[in-house]
Design an enzyme around this catalytic site. Structure first.
Site, PDB file in Angstrom:
ATOM      1  N   ASN A 180      -1.206   1.905   5.687  1.00  0.00           N
ATOM      2  CA  ASN A 180      -0.374   0.864   5.084  1.00  0.00           C
ATOM      3  C   ASN A 180       0.095  -0.025   6.231  1.00  0.00           C
ATOM      4  OD1 ASN A 180       1.644  -0.639   3.789  1.00  0.00           O
ATOM      5  ND2 ASN A 180       3.160   0.986   4.062  1.00  0.00           N
ATOM      6  N   GLY A 181      -0.252  -1.313   6.187  1.00  0.00           N
ATOM      7  CA  GLY A 181       0.198  -2.218   7.253  1.00  0.00           C
ATOM      8  C   GLY A 181      -0.933  -3.093   7.746  1.00  0.00           C
TER       9      GLY A 181
ATOM     10  N   ARG B  36       3.441  -0.011  -5.104  1.00  0.00           N
ATOM     11  CA  ARG B  36       3.296  -0.574  -3.762  1.00  0.00           C
ATOM     12  C   ARG B  36       1.991  -1.355  -3.582  1.00  0.00           C
ATOM     13  NH1 ARG B  36       6.810   1.578  -0.223  1.00  0.00           N
ATOM     14  NH2 ARG B  36       5.497   0.894   1.481  1.00  0.00           N
TER      15      ARG B  36
ATOM     16  N   GLU C 101      16.434 -17.427  -9.544  1.00  0.00           N
ATOM     17  CA  GLU C 101      15.986 -16.085  -9.903  1.00  0.00           C
ATOM     18  C   GLU C 101      15.240 -16.094 -11.247  1.00  0.00           C
ATOM     19  OE1 GLU C 101      15.686 -13.448  -8.329  1.00  0.00           O
ATOM     20  OE2 GLU C 101      15.520 -11.855  -9.820  1.00  0.00           O
TER      21      GLU C 101
ATOM     22  N   GLU D 295       6.521 -14.624 -11.542  1.00  0.00           N
ATOM     23  CA  GLU D 295       5.841 -13.399 -11.113  1.00  0.00           C
ATOM     24  C   GLU D 295       5.342 -12.559 -12.273  1.00  0.00           C
ATOM     25  OE1 GLU D 295       9.942 -11.039  -9.780  1.00  0.00           O
ATOM     26  OE2 GLU D 295       8.109 -10.640  -8.692  1.00  0.00           O
TER      27      GLU D 295
ATOM     28  N   HIS E 146      16.343 -36.776  -9.178  1.00  0.00           N
ATOM     29  CA  HIS E 146      15.754 -37.220  -7.900  1.00  0.00           C
ATOM     30  C   HIS E 146      14.250 -36.955  -7.833  1.00  0.00           C
ATOM     31  CE1 HIS E 146      19.671 -38.227  -6.355  1.00  0.00           C
ATOM     32  NE2 HIS E 146      20.116 -37.056  -6.773  1.00  0.00           N
TER      33      HIS E 146
ATOM     34  N   CYS F 275       0.846  -1.190   0.000  1.00  0.00           N
ATOM     35  CA  CYS F 275       0.000   0.000   0.000  1.00  0.00           C
ATOM     36  C   CYS F 275       0.884   1.245   0.000  1.00  0.00           C
ATOM     37  CB  CYS F 275      -0.941   0.113   1.184  1.00  0.00           C
ATOM     38  SG  CYS F 275      -2.039  -1.284   1.385  1.00  0.00           S
TER      39      CYS F 275
ATOM     40  N   LYS G  18      11.369 -14.857 -11.718  1.00  0.00           N
ATOM     41  CA  LYS G  18      10.974 -13.800 -12.654  1.00  0.00           C
ATOM     42  C   LYS G  18       9.856 -14.281 -13.570  1.00  0.00           C
ATOM     43  CE  LYS G  18      12.398 -10.742 -11.270  1.00  0.00           C
ATOM     44  NZ  LYS G  18      13.253 -10.797 -10.114  1.00  0.00           N
TER      45      LYS G  18
ATOM     46  N   TRP H  56      -2.840  -2.686  -1.550  1.00  0.00           N
ATOM     47  CA  TRP H  56      -2.548  -4.109  -1.758  1.00  0.00           C
ATOM     48  C   TRP H  56      -3.269  -4.811  -0.621  1.00  0.00           C
ATOM     49  CZ3 TRP H  56      -0.170  -8.156   0.877  1.00  0.00           C
ATOM     50  CH2 TRP H  56       0.165  -9.276   0.104  1.00  0.00           C
TER      51      TRP H  56
ATOM     52  N   LYS I 162       5.593  -4.104  -4.435  1.00  0.00           N
ATOM     53  CA  LYS I 162       7.044  -3.973  -4.433  1.00  0.00           C
ATOM     54  C   LYS I 162       7.657  -4.185  -3.052  1.00  0.00           C
ATOM     55  CE  LYS I 162      10.983  -2.759  -6.239  1.00  0.00           C
ATOM     56  NZ  LYS I 162      11.642  -3.829  -7.003  1.00  0.00           N
TER      57      LYS I 162
HETATM   58  C1  AGP Z   1      11.384 -10.103  -6.836  1.00  0.00           C
HETATM   59  O1  AGP Z   1      11.251  -9.657  -8.124  1.00  0.00           O
HETATM   60  C2  AGP Z   1      10.596  -9.362  -5.821  1.00  0.00           C
HETATM   61  N1  AGP Z   1      10.561  -7.985  -5.978  1.00  0.00           N
HETATM   62  C3  AGP Z   1      10.832  -9.840  -4.378  1.00  0.00           C
HETATM   63  O2  AGP Z   1      11.184 -11.188  -4.361  1.00  0.00           O
HETATM   64  C4  AGP Z   1      11.845  -9.039  -3.534  1.00  0.00           C
HETATM   65  O3  AGP Z   1      13.149  -9.301  -3.948  1.00  0.00           O
HETATM   66  C5  AGP Z   1      11.635  -9.410  -2.068  1.00  0.00           C
HETATM   67  O4  AGP Z   1      10.342  -9.053  -1.688  1.00  0.00           O
HETATM   68  C6  AGP Z   1      12.650  -8.759  -1.151  1.00  0.00           C
HETATM   69  O5  AGP Z   1      12.573  -7.378  -1.201  1.00  0.00           O
HETATM   70  P1  AGP Z   1      13.706  -6.458  -0.574  1.00  0.00           P
HETATM   71  O6  AGP Z   1      14.961  -6.707  -1.340  1.00  0.00           O
HETATM   72  O7  AGP Z   1      13.192  -5.067  -0.766  1.00  0.00           O
HETATM   73  O8  AGP Z   1      13.858  -6.853   0.855  1.00  0.00           O
END
Ligand code: AGP
Length: 610
Positions: A101-102, A27, A483, A490, A506, A2, A487, A75, A605
């Site tokens: 936010n929270g 956010r 990674e 997501e 395995h 948020c 990607k 969010w 984010k």
């Molecule tokens: C990945 O693309 C995401 N944005 C997510 O996994 C992110 O790396 C994770 O939430 C950690 O965020 P931070 O580095 O701000 O702690």
């Protein structure tokens, strides 16, 4: 999660708030809303869905006289992403409005008590409970500042909040606990927001609010108070050096693409002031006074966790420091044993990730020194760690992290060189080779990116219809495989898994069939032959394969595979180019499938909730 923003000043508040929310939309973007004071009343407009839908609603309303207001982009945590659950929320008698936010963890017990007192609720949110809790304090005769503070003292959880009342129509109150909140100081106008880009066109003078603080802003004044005592507090103003250009798309179609193409500069910026090429030396001034740990515990989430996995072998082989890497949400709940001499290294782009921040606090409670590797200056992790190495990547807006990872890998690699050198254990030739390779890496990468993008486009066209994907690697390619899979998941919503290539036999190999892609990361290194065997095992079962490799491994050896050949770099530096290829493949796959690259579904984010 948020984004919140508050404004009071001389310009029309609503267009400013919408503009600010647009820069906070990363956010959260499942609903949004504004509150503005006009003709002595607080007006609230909310909409389900993206911000554009709120703008459509506002287009037919006369809002130009309002010069104080606040906004929210959501969010969802409590309650579905509907208009009814969108913020701002009003108290049940309508006198107060709140954006949040929270999460308020003990909202249910307060809700029950408030219902008993005759308060009504129209949403499923914890925020509506909190605004009524404040209203209840106000109804008991407390001045608004006191009422706000009293209610916050009863709330458990994480919050960044902005509050308005028609009693003080040109005032915005805001407060924080475990969620980011900044104060922007202008000329005849003041701002509060979850992140700097929200108000960056209007001021670069910022005050970072701490946990347990409330701020009261009017057009010409601002004052920060302690929530506990309501004592006024002295706060330092920081001047932000980067400009809005850094937080805009700069001609690219998406923030993600722009940020992928920024990586050469980001790597160079991360080295600046730390690498002395003439003397072949690395210095990390931020760590100069810290003891070198005898053992390292890296703790992080998501992409930052992958950075830790990638760097762990460098700390072990270059600096002789035994290193383990853990996911922060696991570390925080398992009473970890930390040895004397050990340090916890937390990695976080945002510096606000709730699990990583909790891990940091646990380490500090156990008197274990904490080193942060962080991008956002002034973030909670940056402020609470004993020492911080800033990655200097500039604002990362795209929800999918890209340039942050390159900058973390650079910073961690430099730390391993620095500690290895200081401890006198760095293997001969490594400093020379690493610095030589690093100095040419940005140029190398810049030249390669356009061609990589074209290759990624072609591969995405051919493979985006696959029903699933494996990303497979060995050694330092394994974290990059994780990674690559993250990607694709997501951005494209294709089920993708990262595996150590040797693990395929395995169990996972059972999934191989003609529409299940295996994407191998097989650079020209000591493990190439092993990865090649795993690749052939997949091909023998009619599974399509892409192999990311270097020129020396091309040709007969990989005849049957779809090879994607990258220019070769020195040792671990190969990982940077492989990373770009993976990022571009996921970007182009998502684009091919028509997905919303910068705002993938269900994500935000900055993950400031558990
Ligand atoms: C990945 O693309 C995401 N944005 C997510 O996994 C992110 O790396 C994770 O939430 C950690 O965020 P931070 O580095 O701000 O702690």
């Amino acid at each position: 999660m948020c984004g919140i923003i508050g404004y009071t000043g001389h310009r029309p508040a609503v267009p400013f708030i919408i503009e600010g929310l647009r820069r906070l939309e990363y956010r959260g973007y499942d609903s949004s809303g504004v509150c503005y004071a006009q003709s002595g009343r607080l007006n609230v407009v909310r909409a389900e869905g993206k911000l554009a839908l709120l703008e459509d609603k506002l287009a037919n309303m006369e809002v130009s006289l309002a010069t104080t207001g606040m906004g929210h982009t959501r969010w969802a945590t409590h309650g579905a992403p509907t208009e009814n659950n969108a913020h701002p929320h009003r108290s049940s008698r309508g006198e107060l409005c709140l954006v949040h936010n929270g999460i308020i963890e003990n909202y249910q017990e307060h809700k029950n008590a408030l219902i008993g007192k005759g308060y009504c609720f129209s949403s499923d949110t914890d925020t509506e409970v909190l605004v009524n809790l404040i209203a209840d304090e106000r109804a008991a005769g407390m001045p608004l500042l006191q009422a706000f503070a009293n209610a916050l003292k009863k709330a458990q959880g994480a919050f960044a909040l902005a509050l308005m009342s028609p009693e003080e129509p040109d005032v915005v109150y805001a407060a924080r606990h475990s969620a980011p909140l900044l104060l922007g100081i202008g000329q005849g106008e003041n701002f509060v927001a979850s992140d700097i880009p929200a108000f960056l066109p209007y001021t670069r003078d910022v005050v970072f609010l701490e946990d347990g603080e409330i701020v009261r802003i009017t057009p010409g004044t601002w004052q920060v108070f302690s929530i506990e005592s309501l004592e006024p507090l002295d706060k330092r103003t920081h001047h932000i050096e980067w400009d809005l250009q850094a937080a805009q798309k700069g001609g690219f179609k998406h923030f993600m693409l722009k940020e992928i193409f920024e990586q050469p500069r980001v790597i160079a910026d991360c080295m600046a002031g730390r690498v002395d090429m003439a003397r072949r030396e690395v210095s990390i001034p931020e760590l100069a006074d810290a003891n070198i740990p005898s053992r390292l515990r890296i703790v992080a989430c998501g992409t930052s966790f992958h950075a830790g996995l990638w760097a762990a072998p460098l700390f072990e082989t270059w600096a002789g420091i035994p290193t383990t890497v853990e996911i922060a949400s696991e570390f925080r709940y398992r009473s970890p044993l930390l040895e004397a001499g050990e340090a916890v290294l937390v990695i976080s782009q945002s510096g606000e990730t709730a699990d990583t921040l909790a891990a940091l606090r646990i380490a500090r409670e156990k008197d274990c020194p904490v080193i942060g590797v962080c991008n956002v200056v002034g973030s909670s992790i940056a402020r609470e760690a004993d020492a911080v190495v800033f990655t200097q990547a500039g604002p990362e807006i795209s929800v999918a992290s890209t340039k942050a990872l390159s900058s973390q890998m650079t910073a961690l690699l430099l730390m391993a060189l620095y500690w290895g050198h200081r401890r006198g254990v760095l293997p001969a030739g490594v400093m020379q080779e690493a610095l030589h390779g690093l100095s040419s890496l940005p140029g190398h990468m810049e030249n390669s990116l356009p061609a990589l993008r074209e290759q990624a486009k072609g591969l995405a066209r051919r493979y985006s219809a696959c029903k699933g994907m494996f990303f497979l690697g060995r050694g330092q390619s394994f974290p990059l495989a994780l990674e690559g899979a993250l990607k694709v998941k997501e951005l494209s919503y294709i089920h993708a898994e990262g595996y150590a290539a040797g693990e395929m036999k395995h169990g996972p190999i059972a999934l191989i069939e003609p529409d299940f892609l295996s994407f191998f990361l097989a650079p020209h290194d000591a493990l190439f032959a092993k990865s090649k065997s795993n690749l052939e095992e997949v091909q023998a079962r009619s599974g399509p394969v892409i192999v990311l490799t270097n020129p020396h491994t091309e040709g007969k050896e990989l005849r049957a595979a779809e090879t994607w050949t990258l220019p070769e770099a020195w040792g671990p530096l190969n990982g940077f180019l492989m990373l770009c290829a993976l990022q571009l493949f996921s970007y182009e796959t998502a684009t091919c499938l028509g997905k919303d690259v910068d705002q993938p579904r269900n994500l935000a984010k900055s993950v400031t909730v558990e």
